[in-house]
Design a protein around this motif. Structure first.
Motif, PDB file in Angstrom:
ATOM      1  N   ARG A 285       0.847  -1.201   0.000  1.00 15.53           N
ATOM      2  CA  ARG A 285       0.000   0.000   0.000  1.00 15.53           C
ATOM      3  C   ARG A 285       0.877   1.244   0.000  1.00 15.53           C
ATOM      4  O   ARG A 285       1.974   1.257   0.558  1.00 15.53           O
ATOM      5  CB  ARG A 285      -0.920   0.009   1.222  1.00 15.53           C
ATOM      6  N   ILE A 286       0.385   2.311  -0.627  1.00 15.11           N
ATOM      7  CA  ILE A 286       1.131   3.560  -0.706  1.00 15.11           C
ATOM      8  C   ILE A 286       0.156   4.732  -0.608  1.00 15.11           C
ATOM      9  O   ILE A 286      -0.977   4.648  -1.096  1.00 15.11           O
ATOM     10  CB  ILE A 286       1.949   3.631  -2.022  1.00 15.11           C
ATOM     11  N   ARG A 287       0.591   5.789   0.030  1.00 13.49           N
ATOM     12  CA  ARG A 287      -0.267   6.973   0.163  1.00 13.49           C
ATOM     13  C   ARG A 287      -0.296   7.744  -1.155  1.00 13.49           C
ATOM     14  O   ARG A 287       0.683   7.757  -1.911  1.00 13.49           O
ATOM     15  CB  ARG A 287       0.246   7.889   1.272  1.00 13.49           C
ATOM     16  N   SER A 300       6.693   6.150   1.510  1.00  9.97           N
ATOM     17  CA  SER A 300       7.108   6.594   2.835  1.00  9.97           C
ATOM     18  C   SER A 300       8.550   7.086   2.824  1.00  9.97           C
ATOM     19  O   SER A 300       8.907   8.031   3.530  1.00  9.97           O
ATOM     20  CB  SER A 300       6.935   5.452   3.847  1.00  9.97           C
ATOM     21  N   ASP A 301       9.416   6.463   2.021  1.00  7.73           N
ATOM     22  CA  ASP A 301      10.814   6.909   1.930  1.00  7.73           C
ATOM     23  C   ASP A 301      10.898   8.299   1.318  1.00  7.73           C
ATOM     24  O   ASP A 301      11.676   9.148   1.782  1.00  7.73           O
ATOM     25  CB  ASP A 301      11.630   5.915   1.096  1.00  7.73           C
ATOM     26  N   GLU A 302      10.101   8.529   0.270  1.00  3.58           N
ATOM     27  CA  GLU A 302      10.099   9.856  -0.351  1.00  3.58           C
ATOM     28  C   GLU A 302       9.543  10.905   0.604  1.00  3.58           C
ATOM     29  O   GLU A 302      10.034  12.038   0.665  1.00  3.58           O
ATOM     30  CB  GLU A 302       9.270   9.818  -1.644  1.00  3.58           C
ATOM     31  N   GLU A 304       9.664  10.852   3.887  1.00  2.00           N
ATOM     32  CA  GLU A 304      10.681  11.116   4.902  1.00  2.00           C
ATOM     33  C   GLU A 304      11.779  12.004   4.347  1.00  2.00           C
ATOM     34  O   GLU A 304      12.351  12.836   5.059  1.00  2.00           O
ATOM     35  CB  GLU A 304      11.274   9.799   5.416  1.00  2.00           C
ATOM     36  N   ALA A 305      12.094  11.825   3.056  1.00  2.00           N
ATOM     37  CA  ALA A 305      13.178  12.606   2.445  1.00  2.00           C
ATOM     38  C   ALA A 305      12.820  14.080   2.304  1.00  2.00           C
ATOM     39  O   ALA A 305      13.697  14.947   2.407  1.00  2.00           O
ATOM     40  CB  ALA A 305      13.532  12.021   1.080  1.00  2.00           C
ATOM     41  N   VAL A 306      11.538  14.392   2.064  1.00  2.00           N
ATOM     42  CA  VAL A 306      11.152  15.791   1.851  1.00  2.00           C
ATOM     43  C   VAL A 306      10.759  16.484   3.151  1.00  2.00           C
ATOM     44  O   VAL A 306      10.511  17.687   3.157  1.00  2.00           O
ATOM     45  CB  VAL A 306       9.980  15.907   0.856  1.00  2.00           C
ATOM     46  N   LYS A 307      10.703  15.753   4.268  1.00  2.00           N
ATOM     47  CA  LYS A 307      10.342  16.371   5.540  1.00  2.00           C
ATOM     48  C   LYS A 307      11.398  17.382   5.966  1.00  2.00           C
ATOM     49  O   LYS A 307      12.591  17.188   5.764  1.00  2.00           O
ATOM     50  CB  LYS A 307      10.192  15.306   6.634  1.00  2.00           C
ATOM     51  N   PHE A 308      10.928  18.463   6.580  1.00  2.00           N
ATOM     52  CA  PHE A 308      11.822  19.479   7.116  1.00  2.00           C
ATOM     53  C   PHE A 308      12.219  19.081   8.529  1.00  2.00           C
ATOM     54  O   PHE A 308      11.361  18.899   9.385  1.00  2.00           O
ATOM     55  CB  PHE A 308      11.102  20.836   7.116  1.00  2.00           C
ATOM     56  N   ARG A 309      13.522  18.937   8.786  1.00  2.00           N
ATOM     57  CA  ARG A 309      13.987  18.468  10.085  1.00  2.00           C
ATOM     58  C   ARG A 309      14.934  19.494  10.707  1.00  2.00           C
ATOM     59  O   ARG A 309      16.153  19.373  10.609  1.00  2.00           O
ATOM     60  CB  ARG A 309      14.692  17.123   9.937  1.00  2.00           C
TER      61      ARG A 309
END
Length: 660
Positions: A285-287, A300-302, A304-309
């Motif tokens: 499943r994918i969002r 989910s990997d993508e 996480e990669a674009v999240k601002f941390r």
């Protein structure tokens, strides 16, 4: 032991001076128990009465004295029976001595817990403090207060004093003054919180019923620059109190199972559209995110990669005049910034900055990230909070500010564009001014009514009372609103009666008229929930709706639904951004009214648009109407029309003239 577990002793004055407020005391104490059964079912509660006809306490038996004090309930885990006991308190006839009562309550806690449970024990005193206290065997009453304060401190016991001054009859003013002095001595020594009340409503909100431990949201450096940092702690100052969490429960568990939780657990299964019998596992499943008519999958990997941390930090961006930050900018909860406890350098630094900001009328703008990897940045305003107590350091209050995307700008027409007949004359304006002044909730010479920190939420209070009734009788009806809670939700009858003449003057100076018929049309759509226009493709949905009508009533319902949609577009348009969509919808509406032989519906709507907005900032929309040659439906187009060809042409000319 639970972190928030509390051991509480209620000291209740039931002497003659308190008889007139005891019904309210019974209510708040009963609600306290009801809330503890929800939020703190492991808390300990004990009840001590003073001013009683009888004497029953261990100190009187062992050392003598301490008369007219009765331990109604020893300290034990809170239970439902305690609520019933507190709703039927005895009325005593002896004068109450609150100093003796505090000693008895303190003795109960010390006997029960000894040196343990420090910081989690509390005594709550509710009294009118109108009777003289007894002279001590040694020293003065002030000495007695000092001794009690030291004992409270050494055993980690907190003291809350709620002093009711809801007068009933004459009081001994000399005794009242002396008692107030003793109570202020407790407060000045930092061992007690004293609250004086003059209203029944305030009594409901004065008793703190839920023990919430102070938890920091941030501990670290307040960075003024890369080389200048101050150690601070940040707490939440306010937080909205919500209903307790309601869960689904099942009665399918056998009654003999003592350990059954009765909780309902929900499991979700995802199945394929092509093969409904096939369950899709999580790894397949994918969002997806909507982008126009498309659904864009994002793994989910993508994601996480674009999240601002950002890094955990509190940084100063700069200072600005306090007048530049308006109160309506504030978002969410309020935070309190304090210097790190025990850090004198931090306390001096915070104090110096806070006092400089107060003197120069400045506020600070901060960038805050409370936790590592939080994923969002908070920008807010820091305002100084100067302490009035020597033992309490200066601090700051912090309020979250909106970003550009959070700001909502509502464009309202200026009064200058209205006809003179719509504006108030001097007599009407004076009547309105007098009305506002007369209904002041903080009148001169009288305490403020409905103070925020002493006014309970009437919805929550009523819920807790109903829940207690429901626990004993599942079929109980919802009781009527309590008279005391009614004082919060309804106007004060005394205030209204004392200003009746001003209210009448105001009413007579203004004409009362029915509102426009927009609400009537909206009500028709509300009564037919199946008739709705969506925001994604309104013209297409309207055309599909009109293609499936099965009678004149359905056609009128669809037409009125589109009228409401166009009205909302124009009402909420910002600088004409909704005009193109509104024009497309209006053209579709005109075409449908001709086909369905409902020209009067469209003509009435177009006239209302012209009359309603011709003197407002929607002149540009009227200009767009004229440029598209949209006018009334004439009798040539539809015999059922109420507009002649000449009227349709003149309406178009009128729209062109008004748009210039």
């Amino acid at each position: 032991m639970a972190r928030n577990k509390e051991s509480l002793v209620l000291l209740l004055d039931v002497g003659p001076s308190m008889h007139h407020v005891l019904p309210d005391v019974e209510k708040i104490c009963s609600i306290l128990v009801q809330k503890k059964l929800i939020y703190g079912w492991s808390d300990d509660v004990g009840v001590v009465l003073f001013g009683t006809d009888e004497t029953n306490n261990d100190l009187e038996k062992e050392v003598g004295g301490y008369e007219y004090i009765m331990v109604l309930c020893g300290i034990s885990i809170v239970n439902k029976n305690l609520s019933g006991i507190l709703q039927n308190l005895p009325r005593g006839n002896a004068p109450g001595d609150f100093l003796d009562a505090i000693v008895v309550g303190m003795d109960l806690l010390i006997r029960k817990f000894g040196p343990t449970n420090r910081g989690k024990m509390r005594i709550c005193l509710i009294t009118g403090a109108q009777n003289p206290t007894k002279e001590p065997y040694e020293g003065t009453k002030e000495d007695q207060v000092s001794i009690i304060s030291e004992q409270l401190k050494s055993h980690g016991i907190k003291l809350d004093c709620i002093i009711t001054r809801i007068q009933s009859g004459l009081a001994d003013q000399e005794a009242v003054a002396e008692n107030d002095s003793l109570l202020f001595s407790f407060s000045n020594k930092g061992k007690a919180k004293v609250t004086f009340l003059t209203q029944r409503v305030a009594l409901l909100g004065a008793l703190r019923t839920r023990n919430i431990s102070a938890v920091t949201v941030f501990r670290g450096d307040f960075e003024l620059s890369s080389t200048m940092k101050i150690k601070i702690w940040v707490y939440k100052k306010t937080s909205e109190e919500r209903f307790p969490t309601l869960k689904k429960y099942s009665d399918k568990a056998p009654g003999s199972d003592r350990f059954a939780t009765h909780e309902v657990k929900l499991d979700y299964e995802y199945k394929s559209i092509e093969d409904p019998n096939k369950i899709i596992p999580p790894e397949q499943r994918i969002r997806g995110y909507r982008y126009g008519p498309q659904i864009i999958p994002v793994s989910s990997d993508e994601w996480e990669a674009v999240k601002f941390r950002p890094e955990k930090s509190v940084k100063l961006l700069g200072f600005t005049d306090a007048s530049n930050i308006h109160r309506h900018y504030f978002l969410k909860d309020v935070y309190s910034f304090i210097p790190e406890p025990g850090n004198k350098k931090a306390a001096i630094a915070v104090s110096s900055i806070a006092r400089a900001m107060r003197e120069t009328e400045k506020v600070a703008i901060l960038r805050c990230v409370w936790r590592q990897g939080q994923g969002s940045v908070t920008v807010g305003v820091l305002t100084p909070n100067l302490s009035s107590q020597e033992t309490m350091p200066d601090s700051f209050y912090f309020n979250v500010l909106p970003f550009a995307e959070d700001v909502r700008e509502f464009q309202f027409p200026s009064f200058s564009g209205f006809p003179t007949s719509w504006l108030p004359n001097e007599q009407q304006q004076e009547a309105a001014d007098n009305l506002v002044k007369s209904l002041d909730l903080a009148p001169e010479g009288r305490g403020e009514m409905l103070m925020p920190d002493l006014t309970p939420n009437p919805v929550l209070e009523r819920f807790f009372r109903f829940l207690e009734l429901k626990s004993t009788n599942p079929d109980t009806e919802v009781p009527p609103l309590d008279p005391t809670l009614r004082e919060i939700t309804e106007p004060d009858p005394d205030l209204l009666s004392s200003n009746k003449s001003l209210l009448n003057d105001f009413r007579l100076l203004f004409d009362i008229k029915r509102r426009p018929k927009w609400k009537d049309s909206k009500r028709s759509a509300d009564e037919n929930p199946e008739i709705k226009i969506g925001d994604k493709s309104p013209v297409r949905e309207f055309e599909a709706m009109m293609g499936h009508v099965n009678g004149s009533d359905s056609a009128v319902g669809g037409i009125r639904s589109m009228k409401i949609y166009v009205h909302d577009l124009l009402e909420n348009s910002y600088e004409g951004d909704a005009y193109p969509k509104a024009m497309d919808c209006l053209l579709a509406l005109r075409k449908a009214c001709v086909l369905e032989q409902e020209p009067k519906e469209f003509n009435q709507f177009l006239r209302e648009i012209f009359d309603r907005w011709k003197a407002t900032d929607l002149r540009s929309f009227l200009e767009l109407l004229a440029s598209k040659n949209i006018s009334l439906i004439s009798k040539t187009e539809s015999p059922a029309s109420d507009a002649s060809d000449e009227e349709a042409r003149s309406f178009l000319i009128k729209a062109e003239a008004f748009s210039q």
